[in-house]
Design an enzyme around this catalytic site. Sequence first.
Site: not given
Length: 342
Positions: A32, A242
């Site tokens: 991420d 997301e």
Amino acid sequence: GGGKNAGKQEVSSVDTSRYLSQPLVSHMYTADPSAHVFDGRIYIYPSHDVDLGTPQSVGGDHFDMRDYHVFSMDSIGGKVTDHGVGLSLEDVPWAKRQLWAPDAAYKNGTYYLFFPAKDPEGIFRMGVATSKSPSGPFKAEPKPIEGSFSIDPAVFTDDDGASYMYFGGIWGGQLQKWVGGKFDPKGSETDLPDDNAPALAPKVAKMSSDMLSFDGAVRDVQILDKNGKPFLTKDHNERFFEAAWVHKYNGKYYFSYSTGNTHFLAYAVGDSPLGPFTYQGAFMNPVHGWTSHHSIVEVKGKWYVFYHDTQLSDKTYLRNIKVAELKHDNDGSIELIEPLVK
Ligand code: FUB
């Protein structure tokens, strides 16, 4: 090579020629990656993946991260510096577990680290921590941001100095449990049940000038198809899942995100930081691994996507960050990146 048995490869036999780029960090697992240029240096704020033996679940319990490290480099391709632990779970008074995808921002001499974590009730909230240095260490505020929920904060600061937080994630990110404006523990574990209803929207809130709270209401981010219609729950190839990110290119706002269970990184373009955004397509095909999560940043006039895959581990929850060039065509569209070389 790939094929049906790819998931069974030993790490030692991973064929690195299959990958568009190589891991930036290999002494620990990272994911991420939110990248920013601060003071002329590239800083990366990733999740720090660990294997604690937590059983896997649809809700992502096995993504059981306990701290964040900050990394930096002076140029793309340059040596990566690990600045060590920037923030630990035990130093966040309200947070109990799962430090998921973070982001960072700078304003008026202070660096801010924004992060999701589960509170003692098992509800994801967003925290903020501050430092005088982009490499930390960061000191957490005692409480989560008021009115925050779900996961994956991404903070974009516009040319006029206004900052916005984009956030939200479905399934493990719990967005679908907030439809009534209040957390429903009995809500769906995945998408909402009605396949023909509009898909869940990511959220946006303007940040206060001290960056520690939301200034005004949390709003839906509208992602529309080319006919101006919202995507439906069943549109798994296009709908938001997301990993929101916003960058500005040629005066347009680019809202990019992961489609989750269909594994694309997609983008939509709009004229305002608050949207609406019109879907343009995928800009990255599925990586090796289940999750896909990125950031987009300009470094010395060139654009890059920081992303992750599972090259080093072959396990969905033990990822490694990477970087690749990202190209905007003359018409503003982003060229599709194929992260797995055929
Ligand atoms: O790293 C934990 C979660 O997995 C992130 O918050 C999601 O975006 C997905 O990458």
